[in-house]
Design an enzyme around this catalytic site. Structure first.
Site, PDB file in Angstrom:
ATOM      1  N   ASP A 130      -7.390  -4.199   4.199  1.00  0.00           N
ATOM      2  CA  ASP A 130      -6.360  -5.053   3.610  1.00  0.00           C
ATOM      3  C   ASP A 130      -6.560  -6.529   3.941  1.00  0.00           C
ATOM      4  O   ASP A 130      -5.896  -7.389   3.356  1.00  0.00           O
ATOM      5  CB  ASP A 130      -4.970  -4.632   4.110  1.00  0.00           C
ATOM      6  CG  ASP A 130      -4.591  -3.228   3.683  1.00  0.00           C
ATOM      7  OD1 ASP A 130      -4.889  -2.876   2.532  1.00  0.00           O
ATOM      8  OD2 ASP A 130      -4.007  -2.496   4.505  1.00  0.00           O
ATOM      9  N   ASP A 144       0.865  -1.175   0.000  1.00  0.00           N
ATOM     10  CA  ASP A 144       0.000   0.000   0.000  1.00  0.00           C
ATOM     11  C   ASP A 144       0.903   1.226   0.000  1.00  0.00           C
ATOM     12  O   ASP A 144       2.073   1.152   0.365  1.00  0.00           O
ATOM     13  CB  ASP A 144      -0.892  -0.011   1.247  1.00  0.00           C
ATOM     14  CG  ASP A 144      -2.039   0.983   1.137  1.00  0.00           C
ATOM     15  OD1 ASP A 144      -2.142   1.658   0.096  1.00  0.00           O
ATOM     16  OD2 ASP A 144      -2.813   1.090   2.105  1.00  0.00           O
ATOM     17  N   ASP A 184      -1.970  -2.721   6.740  1.00  0.00           N
ATOM     18  CA  ASP A 184      -2.077  -2.265   8.122  1.00  0.00           C
ATOM     19  C   ASP A 184      -3.496  -1.833   8.471  1.00  0.00           C
ATOM     20  O   ASP A 184      -3.757  -1.361   9.564  1.00  0.00           O
ATOM     21  CB  ASP A 184      -1.110  -1.107   8.393  1.00  0.00           C
ATOM     22  CG  ASP A 184      -1.379   0.104   7.503  1.00  0.00           C
ATOM     23  OD1 ASP A 184      -2.279   0.013   6.637  1.00  0.00           O
ATOM     24  OD2 ASP A 184      -0.692   1.130   7.668  1.00  0.00           O
TER      25      ASP A 184
END
Length: 801
Positions: free
Chosen positions: A540, A300, A536
């Site tokens: 996700d 990400d 995180d």
């Protein structure tokens, strides 16, 4: 359900009462085995039982010299127990230190407790990003909940007072006070936590799966072959009972890779311990090997490429709107919105100071809508992703937005909507009044460029998957040094059947929704890639569970940390190369060691079949097999497994080890087979044959050790010389223990001839095996598209190695 006071929660006495009744939110089983379980699993193994039976038979026939394998087996067992217990202690301490905690109210006071210390009827406060620790019911507040870990669906469900919350789901937005209704074994968390923390046995890494399969087949073969050998020796060849048993046992011991599984377990345990000291926690030791084989890493933007903190850099009012007026409206917006995510935290830190009208309602941010709003009587103030908020108006304002995204800003549009929104399901309709743009950014991590440069050199493709504007993400990725960062796409434009083509063509994916992250991972795996996913956030988790290996930042929410196989405790992405190198060291060294073990196993298996077919006696004794194993396999394998070895992994585990082991095993079989046949012509006695065969096997063992250790360095030369010294000492001073004697002149002559033949045969077979291995690697990389010319080239490269 006990109705506790919604403000005070349980009293101390009530908590103690529930603990005594075992109404605690503790899983039925723990992630870690107990010390006694570890001792039992390492001691009471199938092969240890076989060795115990073999030892008993040798004691019966008073062949005590041949019990030399017992100290090795005992040492293997003890080392395995000690290392696994040490690894468990290190990892369990880390697990306790980083255990997910939630806020609980007891005796009217809030406190943070690990989820396994909660009891039935506890009052718990859950906020955005928190995982629901046990089955509960909402008693106050409202939240949007994702139940994907339970249902597999990414839809967000609104939970209000009286609604049930299932353990394993997590809050996307909002805040609720809940009372726990089912805990421990009665709750879904008993199952979900274990699934999140540890891979299922079907998810074992390729190396461990291959070794288990190998050991299984060996275990199946040795019993019938052992019975057949003994029957032939004793009943058909009419050999004495002692000779029949020692000959049979030598063959069986030769077929058992007694130290291979231990070496693998110890190597993985040591790797886990080394990573733990570097602030990396593994929820499963085998995941380090999986990560070492990864060829595609999905990251990400926020928290991986950039720092996890976000700040408002500036605001840009649209034409006709004064800067002061925009700031006043932003203060009103920020004052009413809860600090539910990092974006809102950045806005509130800058604009929460000041007065503002109190809102009638709040629409929290969701990953589906990608905006949040404060609602008044006649209108709503909205901030969010320009494409989602402006919709049909986006083209009219794209010229104002693009220059901001082109310089790397994350841009939120701030608008006035002429209607009061009711809830998150109330869709935007009609035009909005654009007031301005909020420009946020995250600084690039200092170590990011070096980290991505490392992965580029290692042939690992980086894919950036983000919910942000693809242009913004592309620019940030380019600044971080990610290869092909200019190839970007808006995930909203990807059709349902276009994901495979998209992952082949693009590097950066923007505006990605949670369910799309999962689809992108699936598409990459469909193309044959081994995929790792870092994350995180709650958005996700679906993709992390789908990936071959998942990595979480400890600074992220508890649900992501629980779902990951690898957790970076200091949230430092720069540790990734060290994790990959640890995995490569384990895989490369175990491959090398496994090749040594298999040489003996292949030789013994082939020679056993020859002995059965030709109705001759297996020529070696168990003590001689132990000598060969100790100094050409066991001891060098242990020290080579400790060596730093970060070479990139090529090919599959089984073909790799067979390519190195088959030449040695076949050479051994040919040399000893010729020895057995010529011994009749030269009238060599059994002891001459046994000692000569031992010398031949030692020679091939050293040849294989040299071959798999190339290219040589000081450490590897030292290991080989130490093994050679051990062999010379044992032959010179312990020859009686290993039943070795001075051989006749005819045996010496035969030994010299066969030795030089061994060298030539082994070299020729090694080149052929390496050439075939290169063909297999080439084929696995290109599949059916490989041409005959390419296969010949791969074979030639193998021969030249």
């Amino acid at each position: 359900m006990y109705l506790t006071d919604k403000n005070k929660g349980l009293t101390k006495a009530e908590v103690e009462s529930r603990i005594k009744e075992n109404k605690i939110n503790r899983a039925v089983e723990d992630q870690f085995k107990s010390n006694w379980q570890i001792i039992a699993e390492n001691t009471f193994t199938y092969f240890n039982l076989i060795f115990a039976i073999l030892a008993f038979l040798l004691i019966i026939v008073q062949s005590y010299h041949d019990l030399t394998f017992l100290p090795v087996i005992i040492a293997n067992t003890v080392i395995g127990i000690v290392q696994e217990i040490r690894a468990k202690q290190v990892l369990s301490k880390l697990n306790v230190m980083n255990e997910a905690e939630v806020e609980v109210i007891r005796d009217g006071k809030p406190d943070s407790l690990p989820i396994d210390q909660l009891v039935l009827d506890d009052l718990v406060i859950l906020k955005s990003g928190d995982q629901v620790p046990a089955d509960a019911r909402v008693v106050a507040g409202e939240a949007r909940v994702n139940e994907s870990l339970l249902t597999g669906e990414a839809d967000e469900i609104t939970k209000q007072v009286g609604d049930e919350l299932m353990s394993g789901s997590f809050l996307v937005s909002g805040e609720v006070k809940v009372q726990l209704e089912k805990v421990g074994k009665d709750s879904y968390i008993a199952k979900l936590t274990l699934e999140a923390k540890a891979m299922d046995t079907s998810e074992q890494s390729e190396m461990v799966r291959s070794i288990n399969r190998l050991i299984k087949w060996v275990g199946i073969l040795i019993i019938p072959l052992g019975i057949a050998l003994f029957t032939q020796n004793y009943f058909l060849n009419h050999l004495p009972l002692q000779t029949s048993i020692t000959s049979m046992e030598a063959a069986i011991i030769g077929m058992i890779p007694e130290g291979l599984y231990l070496l693998t377990t110890v190597a993985l345990a040591l790797a886990a311990m080394r990573l733990a000291r570097r602030q990396v926690m593994l929820h499963n030791m085998k995941s380090v090997e999986t990560l070492a084989r990864v060829d595609t890493l999905c990251v990400d933007k926020t928290g991986t490429i950039t720092e996890p903190v976000m700040a408002v850099d500036k605001i840009v009012p649209t034409a006709g709107v004064k800067n002061e007026a925009l700031e006043t409206l932003l203060q009103t917006y920020a004052r009413n919105m809860p600090m539910e995510n990092t974006t809102m935290k950045a806005i509130k830190e800058r604009y929460s100071i000041g007065k503002g009208e109190k809102a009638d309602n709040i629409i929290p941010f969701t990953s589906v809508n990608k905006y949040s709003a404060v609602v008044f009587k006649d209108f709503s103030l909205i901030s969010g992703a320009p494409e989602m908020v402006l919709r049909d108006q986006f083209e009219n304002f794209s010229r104002e937005i693009e220059p901001l995204t082109d310089v790397g800003y994350r841009v939120l549009v701030f608008v006035k909507y002429p209607k009061p929104l009711k809830d998150v399901t109330d869709k935007l309709e009609g035009k909005v009044e654009v007031l301005g743009y909020i420009c946020l950014n995250n600084p690039i991590r200092k170590e990011a460029k070096n980290t991505f440069t490392y992965f580029a050199k290692q042939g690992v493709d980086i894919k950036v998957i983000s919910g942000d504007n693809p242009k913004t993400v592309s620019r940030v990725a380019n600044q971080a040094g990610i290869k092909n960062a200019d190839r970007y796409i808006d995930a909203q434009t990807i059709g349902e059947n276009e994901y495979i083509n998209a992952v082949k063509k693009y590097t950066v994916f923007g505006r990605v929704k949670p369910d799309q992250k999962k689809k992108l991972i699936q598409a990459m795996k469909t193309t044959g890639r081994t995929v790792a996913m870092t994350g995180d956030g709650v958005n996700d988790i679906l993709a992390m569970k789908e990936a071959d290996c998942s990595i979480a930042m400890a600074s992220g929410n508890s649900a992501a940390v629980q779902a990951a196989q690898v957790v970076l405790l200091d949230s430092d992405f720069a540790r990734m190369p060290k994790i990959v190198n640890e995995g490569r060291q384990v895989v490369n060294n175990i491959e090398r060691s496994a090749s040594l073990f298999l040489v003996k196993n292949i030789f013994s298996l082939l020679l056993t079949f020859i002995a059965l077919i030709a109705a001759v006696t297996y020529p070696l004794r168990p003590s001689q097999i132990t000598l060969i194993s100790a100094f050409t396999i066991g001891i060098p394998s242990f020290f080579l497994a400790l060596e730093t070895n970060h070479r990139q992994i090529r090919g599959k585990f089984i073909p790799n080890i067979l390519a190195r082991a088959i030449p040695g095993g076949v050479t051994d079989m040919l040399a000893v087979g010729v020895l057995m046949l010529t011994s009749e012509l030269l009238h060599l006695d059994h002891q001459d044959v046994a000692t000569t065969a031992t010398m031949l096997l030692i020679a091939v063992g050293l040849l294989v050790l040299y071959h798999i250790s190339k290219p040589m360095n000081t450490y590897r030369v030292g290991v080989i010389l130490a093994s050679l010294a051990g062999l010379i000492f044992s032959i010179a001073f312990l020859h009686k223990l290993f039943v070795l004697q001075m051989i006749s002149f005819k045996a010496v002559f035969l030994l010299i001839v066969l030795f030089f033949a061994e060298v030539a045969i082994f070299g020729w077979l090694s080149k052929i095996a390496e050439g075939i291995r290169e063909i297999l690697i080439k084929y696995s990389q290109t599949g059916s598209k490989t041409t005959v010319a390419e296969l010949k080239e791969a074979y030639r490269k193998g021969i030249d190695r």
